[in-house]
Design a protein around this motif. Structure first.
Motif, PDB file in Angstrom:
ATOM      1  N   GLY A  35       2.266 -42.739  -0.747  1.00 31.18           N
ATOM      2  CA  GLY A  35       2.284 -44.108  -0.267  1.00 31.18           C
ATOM      3  C   GLY A  35       3.230 -44.361   0.871  1.00 31.18           C
ATOM      4  N   THR A  37       3.471 -46.524   4.499  1.00 33.33           N
ATOM      5  CA  THR A  37       2.546 -46.482   5.624  1.00 33.33           C
ATOM      6  C   THR A  37       2.817 -45.201   6.390  1.00 33.33           C
ATOM      7  N   HIS A  50      -5.379 -52.453   5.125  1.00 35.15           N
ATOM      8  CA  HIS A  50      -4.468 -52.247   3.999  1.00 35.15           C
ATOM      9  C   HIS A  50      -5.226 -51.967   2.699  1.00 35.15           C
ATOM     10  N   VAL A  54      -4.832 -48.447   0.460  1.00 33.77           N
ATOM     11  CA  VAL A  54      -4.490 -48.406  -0.968  1.00 33.77           C
ATOM     12  C   VAL A  54      -5.590 -47.687  -1.742  1.00 33.77           C
ATOM     13  N   TYR A  55      -6.843 -47.984  -1.426  1.00 32.18           N
ATOM     14  CA  TYR A  55      -7.964 -47.313  -2.099  1.00 32.18           C
ATOM     15  C   TYR A  55      -7.886 -45.796  -1.901  1.00 32.18           C
ATOM     16  N   HIS A  57      -5.211 -43.991  -1.384  1.00 34.04           N
ATOM     17  CA  HIS A  57      -4.113 -43.463  -2.207  1.00 34.04           C
ATOM     18  C   HIS A  57      -4.563 -43.312  -3.653  1.00 34.04           C
ATOM     19  N   ILE A  65       2.319 -44.796  -6.425  1.00 33.00           N
ATOM     20  CA  ILE A  65       2.128 -45.299  -5.061  1.00 33.00           C
ATOM     21  C   ILE A  65       3.336 -46.113  -4.643  1.00 33.00           C
ATOM     22  N   GLY A  67       4.477 -48.731  -2.124  1.00 31.26           N
ATOM     23  CA  GLY A  67       3.895 -49.693  -1.194  1.00 31.26           C
ATOM     24  C   GLY A  67       4.725 -49.849   0.066  1.00 31.26           C
ATOM     25  N   SER A  68       4.145 -50.494   1.061  1.00 32.89           N
ATOM     26  CA  SER A  68       4.874 -50.765   2.292  1.00 32.89           C
ATOM     27  C   SER A  68       5.964 -51.791   2.018  1.00 32.89           C
TER      28      SER A  68
END
Length: 79
Positions: A35, A37, A50, A54-55, A57, A65, A67-68
């Motif tokens: 994860g 970016t 976005h 995510v999909y 990952h 994951i 996240g940003s």
């Protein structure tokens, strides 16, 4: 850097490149999460990019994951 080098010249980052980077991270025994970016695929519209990231990952990695991270004052009313 906005480009991935495949020799010379450079190209825009595609969804396939993003997915390959996730798969590369998945194959490493030393990485314990996926994860952030790592790059942004430019072949996907910004308003849904976005979601596709995510999909990807979720689909190509079984690791946690990350996240940003954004500063709350930059997000305005979204937080």
């Amino acid at each position: 850097m906005p480009f991935i080098k495949r020799g010379i010249p450079t190209y825009d980052i595609l969804s396939e490149d993003f997915q390959n980077l996730i798969k590369l991270g998945q194959s490493s025994p030393w990485l314990h999460h996926s994860g952030g970016t790592i790059c942004e695929p430019t072949d996907v519209p910004v308003n849904k990019r976005h979601l596709d990231m995510v999909y990807s990952h979720i689909k190509y990695s079984d690791r946690a994951i990350l996240g940003s991270i954004y500063l709350s004052f930059l997000l305005g009313g979204a937080v």
